[in-house]
Design a protein around this motif. Structure first.
Motif, PDB file in Angstrom:
ATOM      1  N   LYS A 137       0.814  -1.223   0.000  1.00 47.02           N
ATOM      2  CA  LYS A 137       0.000   0.000   0.000  1.00 47.02           C
ATOM      3  C   LYS A 137       0.842   1.264   0.000  1.00 47.02           C
ATOM      4  O   LYS A 137       0.422   2.288  -0.536  1.00 47.02           O
ATOM      5  N   GLU A 138       2.044   1.204   0.561  1.00 45.66           N
ATOM      6  CA  GLU A 138       2.891   2.397   0.582  1.00 45.66           C
ATOM      7  C   GLU A 138       3.481   2.709  -0.795  1.00 45.66           C
ATOM      8  O   GLU A 138       4.005   3.786  -1.014  1.00 45.66           O
ATOM      9  N   ASN A 139       3.337   1.805  -1.741  1.00 52.02           N
ATOM     10  CA  ASN A 139       3.835   2.035  -3.099  1.00 52.02           C
ATOM     11  C   ASN A 139       2.775   2.779  -3.924  1.00 52.02           C
ATOM     12  O   ASN A 139       2.285   2.290  -4.937  1.00 52.02           O
ATOM     13  N   GLN A 140       2.442   3.954  -3.481  1.00 53.46           N
ATOM     14  CA  GLN A 140       1.371   4.727  -4.107  1.00 53.46           C
ATOM     15  C   GLN A 140       1.675   5.113  -5.553  1.00 53.46           C
ATOM     16  O   GLN A 140       0.767   5.221  -6.363  1.00 53.46           O
ATOM     17  N   ARG A 141       2.922   5.287  -5.891  1.00 50.08           N
ATOM     18  CA  ARG A 141       3.296   5.646  -7.263  1.00 50.08           C
ATOM     19  C   ARG A 141       2.816   4.565  -8.230  1.00 50.08           C
ATOM     20  O   ARG A 141       2.190   4.853  -9.243  1.00 50.08           O
ATOM     21  N   SER A 142       3.087   3.301  -7.896  1.00 44.29           N
ATOM     22  CA  SER A 142       2.664   2.194  -8.771  1.00 44.29           C
ATOM     23  C   SER A 142       1.153   2.014  -8.759  1.00 44.29           C
ATOM     24  O   SER A 142       0.549   1.763  -9.799  1.00 44.29           O
ATOM     25  N   SER A 184      -0.428   4.636 -10.899  1.00 47.26           N
ATOM     26  CA  SER A 184      -0.112   4.356 -12.299  1.00 47.26           C
ATOM     27  C   SER A 184      -1.019   3.258 -12.848  1.00 47.26           C
ATOM     28  O   SER A 184      -1.565   3.375 -13.953  1.00 47.26           O
ATOM     29  N   LEU A 185      -1.202   2.201 -12.071  1.00 47.04           N
ATOM     30  CA  LEU A 185      -2.046   1.094 -12.528  1.00 47.04           C
ATOM     31  C   LEU A 185      -3.517   1.474 -12.570  1.00 47.04           C
ATOM     32  O   LEU A 185      -4.239   1.047 -13.472  1.00 47.04           O
ATOM     33  N   GLN A 186      -3.970   2.270 -11.622  1.00 41.99           N
ATOM     34  CA  GLN A 186      -5.381   2.651 -11.588  1.00 41.99           C
ATOM     35  C   GLN A 186      -5.784   3.503 -12.789  1.00 41.99           C
ATOM     36  O   GLN A 186      -6.962   3.607 -13.110  1.00 41.99           O
ATOM     37  N   ARG A 187      -4.815   4.082 -13.476  1.00 49.01           N
ATOM     38  CA  ARG A 187      -5.119   4.872 -14.683  1.00 49.01           C
ATOM     39  C   ARG A 187      -5.397   3.986 -15.900  1.00 49.01           C
ATOM     40  O   ARG A 187      -5.922   4.466 -16.903  1.00 49.01           O
ATOM     41  N   LEU A 188      -5.024   2.715 -15.816  1.00 41.18           N
ATOM     42  CA  LEU A 188      -5.247   1.820 -16.955  1.00 41.18           C
ATOM     43  C   LEU A 188      -6.705   1.371 -16.954  1.00 41.18           C
ATOM     44  O   LEU A 188      -7.220   0.937 -15.925  1.00 41.18           O
TER      45      LEU A 188
END
Length: 183
Positions: free
Chosen positions: A128-133, A136-140
């Motif tokens: 969960k702390e990897n918010q950058r990834s 990024s994935l939620q935009r797909l």
């Protein structure tokens, strides 16, 4: 952003040291689910993945960019033919972040997973702390959060194993092929 191209190639041992050097970067490996204390740990992990691929339980490819540079790896692990699902993991060397490679890698492997490997669902576990990834994935357009409790035991197991909270996103075959990118 210019158009990038990637090539996915089967893992070759001659590339292991270069991959390990990229993985040693704290920013790259901090969110991965692998022990990287030593090169020997990485070799052991690679041997395990290589064996699982022979057994049909994993898919491992190295990623090369349009300049013939090795930029990362992608995996399908815990392939479950009975339930037609697998887990996907991807990492890219820091010099290649933010250039659109991650999306290209995901789309290429998802297409392979759904057509050649006959999978129906791909699970993407992230800390969960990897918010950058996660952002990024939620935009797909084809990536969603699971709506039911179907994966709660698996999430709890991963959280126990890592000692950290986990976010799960999924890709269903029908969502992937009906998204605007592939319609």
């Amino acid at each position: 952003m210019r158009n990038h191209m990637i090539e996915l190639r089967p893992f070759e041992w001659k590339d292991a040291k270069e991959l390990y050097e990229m993985l040693r970067d704290q920013e790259v490996h901090q969110y991965l689910d692998m022990v990287l204390n030593t090169y020997q740990n990485y070799e052991e992990w690679l041997q395990k993945i290589e064996w699982l691929e022979i057994l049909g339980e994993a898919y491992h490819r190295c990623v090369w960019n349009e300049e013939e540079k090795l930029i990362g790896e992608v995996y399908l692990i815990n392939m479950d033919q009975e339930n037609r699902r697998a887990e996907m993991g991807t990492w890219i060397g820091r010099n290649y972040w933010g250039k659109g490679y991650n999306r290209l890698i995901k789309e290429r492997v998802l297409s392979e997973a759904f057509t050649r490997l006959y999978l129906e669902t791909i699970l993407l576990f992230m800390q969960k702390e990897n918010q950058r990834s996660i952002r990024s994935l939620q935009r797909l357009p084809y990536i969603t959060k699971p709506l039911d409790e179907q994966y709660q035991d698996l999430i709890k197991y991963k959280e126990y194993k890592l000692g950290k909270p986990i976010e799960l996103l999924i890709v269903k075959k029908e969502d992937f092929f009906s998204s605007s990118s592939f319609a």
